[in-house]
Write a protein that holds these residues in place. Structure first.
Motif, PDB file in Angstrom:
ATOM      1  N   LEU A 134      31.951  45.046  37.649  1.00  0.00           N
ATOM      2  CA  LEU A 134      33.196  44.473  38.183  1.00  0.00           C
ATOM      3  C   LEU A 134      33.385  43.043  37.680  1.00  0.00           C
ATOM      4  O   LEU A 134      34.509  42.619  37.404  1.00  0.00           O
ATOM      5  CB  LEU A 134      33.169  44.510  39.709  1.00  0.00           C
ATOM      6  N   THR A 146      49.140  46.821  35.494  1.00  0.00           N
ATOM      7  CA  THR A 146      47.776  46.955  34.974  1.00  0.00           C
ATOM      8  C   THR A 146      47.819  47.472  33.533  1.00  0.00           C
ATOM      9  O   THR A 146      48.791  48.116  33.125  1.00  0.00           O
ATOM     10  CB  THR A 146      46.956  47.933  35.839  1.00  0.00           C
ATOM     11  N   PHE A 201      43.566  48.656  38.608  1.00  0.00           N
ATOM     12  CA  PHE A 201      42.647  48.549  37.479  1.00  0.00           C
ATOM     13  C   PHE A 201      43.189  49.092  36.162  1.00  0.00           C
ATOM     14  O   PHE A 201      42.700  48.733  35.107  1.00  0.00           O
ATOM     15  CB  PHE A 201      41.293  49.216  37.794  1.00  0.00           C
ATOM     16  N   ALA A 214      37.521  39.788  31.986  1.00  0.00           N
ATOM     17  CA  ALA A 214      38.510  40.235  31.013  1.00  0.00           C
ATOM     18  C   ALA A 214      39.920  39.817  31.427  1.00  0.00           C
ATOM     19  O   ALA A 214      40.733  39.372  30.602  1.00  0.00           O
ATOM     20  CB  ALA A 214      38.438  41.748  30.836  1.00  0.00           C
ATOM     21  N   ILE A 264      35.495  50.789  33.405  1.00  0.00           N
ATOM     22  CA  ILE A 264      34.390  50.210  34.167  1.00  0.00           C
ATOM     23  C   ILE A 264      33.187  51.147  34.192  1.00  0.00           C
ATOM     24  O   ILE A 264      32.043  50.708  34.392  1.00  0.00           O
ATOM     25  CB  ILE A 264      34.852  49.837  35.596  1.00  0.00           C
ATOM     26  N   VAL A 278      34.993  43.072  34.266  1.00  0.00           N
ATOM     27  CA  VAL A 278      36.429  43.356  34.355  1.00  0.00           C
ATOM     28  C   VAL A 278      37.190  42.111  34.803  1.00  0.00           C
ATOM     29  O   VAL A 278      38.243  41.763  34.246  1.00  0.00           O
ATOM     30  CB  VAL A 278      36.691  44.530  35.319  1.00  0.00           C
ATOM     31  N   PHE A 317      40.945  50.032  33.076  1.00  0.00           N
ATOM     32  CA  PHE A 317      39.596  49.657  33.509  1.00  0.00           C
ATOM     33  C   PHE A 317      39.062  50.589  34.596  1.00  0.00           C
ATOM     34  O   PHE A 317      37.880  50.504  34.938  1.00  0.00           O
ATOM     35  CB  PHE A 317      39.568  48.207  33.996  1.00  0.00           C
ATOM     36  N   ASP A 318      39.906  51.449  35.146  1.00  0.00           N
ATOM     37  CA  ASP A 318      39.382  52.446  36.087  1.00  0.00           C
ATOM     38  C   ASP A 318      38.353  53.333  35.389  1.00  0.00           C
ATOM     39  O   ASP A 318      37.240  53.500  35.905  1.00  0.00           O
ATOM     40  CB  ASP A 318      40.520  53.276  36.681  1.00  0.00           C
TER      41      ASP A 318
END
Length: 313
Positions: A293, A201, A165, A299, A172, A296, A168-169
């Protein structure tokens, strides 16, 4: 009623900082065991190297909390459901939407419960923001979620690998708040994703959203960055068509309404997560929301790739 006997699978930073102390303080749960490939342990309870060893040795186990990196969660959750255990999943619940859908189906067939947690939602300020925005039209959304990866994920190379991720970890978490409080569903219209040259990532991302039920001229955006040192930024600002201005600060723990202090409370996200988990277990109800999710995933689907210097710890 007797406490629910629960095991924690994966003893990384989030399990040690949050899950274990919260379980210990909640009379509704009893920590029965832990699973750690590295052999880490907790005083007073057995440690197992694999979930299979756990299920064979602790047959009266009711539930497990899966706190491993995302790419391992689906297989571990599936094994737990097949063993007849209810499953709590750290965020994000899996690496793909298909995995979450498959787990939900398995849980239904096994008549077991599945709880996909989004910890940033469990703040009183977030609940109040949702109440205040109900029925209102959003004119502007500005998310600024910027932090230092070296502080929050020291040496954790999995965040840079496919399925990890990247930015985005934490990002999110912001999206979990946005999808909780914004009255109408959002979709990602544009995304710019910045990747270190040695990473699968992104280390930074900028998103532009659309809302099919909102005004065309609405400005809806989010900026995520993992390179911020010093003071960290976790802010969400929302302006409605009637002029109401809401600002959530400090990861959703403090709400400012039209420039005036609103709700402010200490972060007790995981305490509230486990209180809700106890309620779900008592009611026999699952709680799985994939909206954060999905944003994401959107994206990555529409995002333009930009390269930057290699990342080194």
């Amino acid at each position: 009623m007797a406490p629910y006997r629960i095991a924690v699978i994966g003893l990384g930073k989030i399990a040690q900082d949050q899950h274990l102390p919260v379980i210990a303080a909640n009379p509704g749960f009893e920590l029965a065991a832990v699973v750690s490939q590295r052999g880490l342990g907790v005083p007073g309870v057995p440690t197992f190297r694999t979930p299979a060893e756990l299920y064979a040795a602790v047959p009266d186990l009711v539930a497990v909390s899966v706190c491993t990196p995302p790419d391992a969660r689906t297989a571990i959750a599936r094994e737990a459901l097949d063993a007849g255990k209810h499953v709590l999943l750290e965020k994000p619940p899996a690496t793909t939407l298909s995995e979450v859908e498959a787990l939900t189906a398995v849980a239904g067939r096994r008549q077991r419960l599945l709880f996909a947690t989004w910890h940033s939602r469990f703040n009183p300020a977030v609940a109040e923001a949702r109440r205040l925005l109900e029925g209102r039209t959003i004119r502007r959304l500005d998310v600024q979620w910027k932090e230092d990866v070296r502080h929050w994920h020291p040496g954790q190379d999995w965040v840079w690998q496919a399925g990890g991720f990247g930015v985005f970890d934490p990002g999110i978490n912001a999206l979990s708040i946005v999808t909780e409080i914004v009255p109408s569903p959002l979709s990602v219209a544009k995304a710019d994703l910045t990747f270190p040259s040695n990473s699968d990532t992104p280390i930074a991302a900028t998103l532009a959203f659309t809302c099919l039920e909102g005004p065309e001229e609405a400005s809806l955006s989010a900026s995520f960055d993992w390179r911020q040192e010093g003071e960290q930024t976790w802010t969400i600002e929302i302006e409605t068509a009637d002029g109401t201005l809401l600002a959530l600060h400090e990861g959703g723990t403090r709400l400012v309404i039209n420039g005036e202090p609103g709700v402010s409370a200490p972060s007790e996200e995981y305490q509230r997560i486990y209180a809700h988990w106890a309620e779900l277990l008592a009611a026999g109800r699952s709680d799985v929301d994939v909206a954060p999710l999905r944003l994401v995933a959107d994206a990555f689907l529409v995002g333009r790739r930009h390269d930057t210097a290699a990342f080194h710890w």
